[in-house]
Design a protein around this motif. Structure first.
Motif, short mmCIF file in Angstrom:
data_model
loop_
_atom_site.label_atom_id
_atom_site.label_comp_id
_atom_site.label_asym_id
_atom_site.label_seq_id
_atom_site.Cartn_x
_atom_site.Cartn_y
_atom_site.Cartn_z
N ALA A 1 0.83 -1.21 0.00
CA ALA A 1 0.00 0.00 0.00
C ALA A 1 0.86 1.26 0.00
O ALA A 1 0.50 2.27 -0.61
CB ALA A 1 -0.93 -0.01 1.22
N GLU A 2 2.00 1.21 0.68
CA GLU A 2 2.89 2.37 0.75
C GLU A 2 3.68 2.56 -0.55
O GLU A 2 4.28 3.61 -0.75
CB GLU A 2 3.85 2.21 1.93
N ASN A 3 3.69 1.54 -1.39
CA ASN A 3 4.39 1.62 -2.67
C ASN A 3 3.39 1.29 -3.77
O ASN A 3 3.28 0.14 -4.19
CB ASN A 3 5.56 0.62 -2.69
N PRO A 4 2.63 2.28 -4.21
CA PRO A 4 1.50 2.03 -5.12
C PRO A 4 1.89 1.53 -6.51
O PRO A 4 1.01 1.19 -7.30
CB PRO A 4 0.80 3.39 -5.19
N GLN B 1 11.27 -6.60 7.62
CA GLN B 1 10.96 -5.86 6.40
C GLN B 1 11.41 -6.62 5.14
O GLN B 1 12.28 -6.17 4.39
CB GLN B 1 11.60 -4.48 6.47
N TYR B 2 10.77 -7.76 4.91
CA TYR B 2 11.12 -8.56 3.74
C TYR B 2 10.64 -7.92 2.44
O TYR B 2 11.26 -8.10 1.39
CB TYR B 2 10.56 -9.98 3.87
N GLY B 3 9.55 -7.17 2.50
CA GLY B 3 9.08 -6.48 1.30
C GLY B 3 10.10 -5.46 0.82
O GLY B 3 10.55 -5.51 -0.34
N PRO B 4 10.49 -4.50 1.68
CA PRO B 4 11.53 -3.56 1.27
C PRO B 4 12.84 -4.23 0.89
O PRO B 4 13.53 -3.79 -0.04
CB PRO B 4 11.70 -2.68 2.52
N ALA B 5 13.20 -5.32 1.59
CA ALA B 5 14.44 -6.03 1.25
C ALA B 5 14.37 -6.57 -0.18
O ALA B 5 15.33 -6.45 -0.95
CB ALA B 5 14.69 -7.16 2.24
N MET B 6 13.24 -7.16 -0.53
CA MET B 6 13.09 -7.71 -1.89
C MET B 6 13.09 -6.60 -2.93
O MET B 6 13.61 -6.76 -4.04
CB MET B 6 11.81 -8.53 -1.97
#
Length: 293
Positions: free
Chosen positions: A68-71, A115-120
């Motif tokens: 959601a924070e990265n549309p 924070q696996y989303g930002p890591a990926m």
């Protein structure tokens, strides 16, 4: 976001059900039995265990919030890419997982979702920007350089998944060749630039010969400095030129810190002579200091 959270939750619960059903009750009656069962059976379930651990640590809500924070429409696909790459997940977990944000009862750093989303996202951006690493992992059949660059990218992605505050000179715009809008004046370390800086240094032979042997976990402790990349490059040049005898010291215990015994003053009496156009680490070399300066 609700739909994504529900989807990620369903994935996690499906894995939970699948994993629980494969554990015979007799295997967990004692710690010894449990360890024996895991040792004999884990290789059959490594993929599911990796997915379950990553999704549990990231939390479905945390993954949905990241989307959601990265549309950008590609972001959910990045999460799907992670889900579909259990070997990469295993590498991440062996390297101690993604950095954690604030959370927990006291909202403290390191107690929130991993924070696996930002890591990926960082990992994917590094693949796109690098001209020398083709994206291969150790299981992908790449050469030695591919392997270490993959581990380097992974280390940076995991360590910088929570943005790292960058320490800048007070008057960074007075640094030669640096303007106030450059990356040398950023609030946070740019993880992609950090990777490219180390990649080029490695390919140019500027790094220690043991660099290519470091694990992803060890590399996390190489790339987690708060200095600018320009200062890191300057430091490598400075040490080679000023004290090449230190760089070739066979005693790894002191190879890169022996200057505190040979050239750097111990004490805070000259700290007042620090120059605002220099980085704090440059000022330490010039004027010395103690723990905490």
């Amino acid at each position: 976001m609700i739909d994504l959270e529900q989807r990620f939750t369903a994935q996690l619960e499906e894995l939970r059900t699948e994993l629980v059903t494969i554990i015979p009750p007799a295997a967990v009656t004692t710690e010894k039995d449990a360890l024996a069962f895991v040792s004999s059976q884990s290789s059959r379930w490594d993929d599911q265990l990796a997915r379950f651990t990553v999704w549990s640590e990231a939390t479905p809500k945390g993954l949905a919030d990241f989307c959601a924070e990265n549309p950008d429409r590609h972001v959910p696909l990045i999460v799907d890419d992670l889900w579909n790459d259990p070997f990469l997940m295993q590498q991440m977990l062996v390297a101690d997982g993604a950095a954690r944000c604030r959370g927990g009862p006291k909202n403290r750093q390191g107690e929130g979702p991993a924070q696996y989303g930002p890591a990926m996202k960082i990992y994917t951006e590094i693949q796109m920007e690098s001209e020398h690493w083709n994206g291969n992992s150790a299981a992908g059949g790449g050469g030695v350089s591919d392997d270490v660059l993959q581990r380097l990218a992974l280390a940076i992605a995991l360590e910088h998944a929570v943005p790292l505050v960058q320490t800048n000179p007070q008057d960074c715009c007075d640094m030669v060749g640096v303007d106030k809008n450059s990356a040398a004046a950023n609030e946070f370390v740019d993880p992609v630039r950090r990777y490219l800086n180390y990649e080029m240094a490695y390919l140019n032979g500027e790094l220690d010969p043991s660099f290519s042997d470091l694990s992803a976990w060890e590399l996390r402790h190489v790339v987690n400095g708060d200095e600018t990349d320009e200062v890191a490059s300057w430091g490598r040049r400075m040490l080679r030129n000023f004290r090449p005898d230190h760089v070739t010291n066979p005693d790894y215990t002191w190879r890169y810190v022996n200057m505190v015994r040979t050239d750097i003053r111990y004490g805070s009496q000259d700290v007042g002579n620090d120059l605002t156009r220099l980085h704090k680490y440059q000022n330490i070399l010039m004027n010395g200091g103690v723990c905490g300066r």
